[in-house]
Design a protein around this motif. Structure first.
Motif, short mmCIF file in Angstrom:
data_model
loop_
_atom_site.label_atom_id
_atom_site.label_comp_id
_atom_site.label_asym_id
_atom_site.label_seq_id
_atom_site.Cartn_x
_atom_site.Cartn_y
_atom_site.Cartn_z
N ILE A 11 0.84 -1.20 0.00
CA ILE A 11 0.00 0.00 0.00
C ILE A 11 0.87 1.25 0.00
N LEU A 12 1.88 1.27 0.84
CA LEU A 12 2.76 2.43 0.92
C LEU A 12 3.48 2.66 -0.39
N ARG A 13 3.92 1.61 -1.06
CA ARG A 13 4.64 1.73 -2.32
C ARG A 13 3.73 2.34 -3.39
N ARG A 14 2.48 1.88 -3.45
CA ARG A 14 1.56 2.44 -4.45
C ARG A 14 1.31 3.91 -4.17
N ALA A 15 1.15 4.27 -2.91
CA ALA A 15 0.91 5.67 -2.56
C ALA A 15 2.12 6.52 -2.91
N SER A 16 3.31 5.97 -2.76
CA SER A 16 4.51 6.75 -3.00
C SER A 16 4.74 7.01 -4.49
N ASP A 17 4.04 6.31 -5.36
CA ASP A 17 4.18 6.53 -6.80
C ASP A 17 3.30 7.67 -7.31
N GLY A 18 2.47 8.24 -6.46
CA GLY A 18 1.56 9.30 -6.88
C GLY A 18 2.25 10.65 -6.99
N CYS A 19 1.48 11.65 -7.44
CA CYS A 19 2.01 13.03 -7.50
C CYS A 19 2.34 13.53 -6.11
N PHE A 20 1.42 13.31 -5.19
CA PHE A 20 1.69 13.62 -3.79
C PHE A 20 0.79 12.80 -2.89
N SER A 21 1.22 12.66 -1.68
CA SER A 21 0.48 11.92 -0.68
C SER A 21 0.54 12.72 0.61
N LEU A 22 -0.52 12.70 1.37
CA LEU A 22 -0.52 13.45 2.62
C LEU A 22 -1.26 12.69 3.70
N GLY A 23 -0.90 13.00 4.92
CA GLY A 23 -1.59 12.46 6.08
C GLY A 23 -2.13 13.62 6.89
N MET A 24 -3.38 13.54 7.29
CA MET A 24 -3.98 14.60 8.09
C MET A 24 -3.96 14.17 9.55
N VAL A 25 -3.36 15.00 10.37
CA VAL A 25 -3.28 14.74 11.81
C VAL A 25 -4.02 15.87 12.54
N TYR A 91 -6.69 10.80 8.51
CA TYR A 91 -7.01 10.45 7.12
C TYR A 91 -5.74 10.60 6.29
N HIS A 92 -5.51 9.65 5.40
CA HIS A 92 -4.38 9.73 4.47
C HIS A 92 -4.95 9.78 3.06
N PHE A 93 -4.23 10.42 2.18
CA PHE A 93 -4.76 10.69 0.85
C PHE A 93 -3.62 10.73 -0.16
N THR A 94 -3.85 10.18 -1.34
CA THR A 94 -2.86 10.20 -2.40
C THR A 94 -3.50 10.69 -3.70
N VAL A 95 -2.79 11.52 -4.42
CA VAL A 95 -3.25 12.04 -5.72
C VAL A 95 -2.22 11.63 -6.77
N GLY A 96 -2.68 11.14 -7.92
CA GLY A 96 -1.77 10.74 -8.98
C GLY A 96 -2.51 10.30 -10.21
N GLY A 97 -1.79 9.69 -11.12
CA GLY A 97 -2.40 9.17 -12.33
C GLY A 97 -3.24 7.95 -12.02
#
Length: 117
Positions: A11-25, A91-97
């Motif tokens: 899961i982490l690897r897929r998220a790291s391939d995106g344009c950006f990823s963030l975690g809301m704390v 909440y964690h969120f990833t944006v990418g292709g």
């Protein structure tokens, strides 16, 4: 929940391939003391609103998004230099292709009566 460490890192690897990823704390303890316990679900509602905006804006520019329901408080705290339990990941969120995941079935939003989903 995840059964193996490999699934978590996948899961982490897929998220790291995106344009950006963030975690809301959230600054949880102080917020609850100052505003009251009713604020606990409100914090999740607010992160959901931010996530919805990210979904819509990414779609508007041809990107894809995903909210991640598996939280990694310890790694997030390590990266941000936080200690203790006062800043939980909400909440964690990833944006990418867009990536097609054949494990997930897609159906029309409202297939109508008589359609077996």
């Amino acid at each position: 929940m995840w059964t193996t460490k490999k699934e978590v890192y996948s899961i982490l690897r897929r998220a790291s391939d995106g344009c950006f990823s963030l975690g809301m704390v959230a600054h949880l303890e102080t917020t609850l003391w100052e505003k009251g316990v009713w604020m606990y679900p409100r914090l999740f509602w607010e992160t959901g609103v931010l996530g919805q905006v990210l979904y819509l804006e990414a779609l508007a520019v041809g990107l894809s998004t995903t909210g991640t329901g598996c939280f990694f408080d310890d790694p997030v705290h390590e990266v941000l230099g936080l200690t203790g339990l006062n800043y939980p990941s909400l909440y964690h969120f990833t944006v990418g292709g867009p990536v097609v995941d054949k494990r997930i079935m897609s159906l029309p939003a409202y297939p109508g009566p008589g359609v077996d989903a």
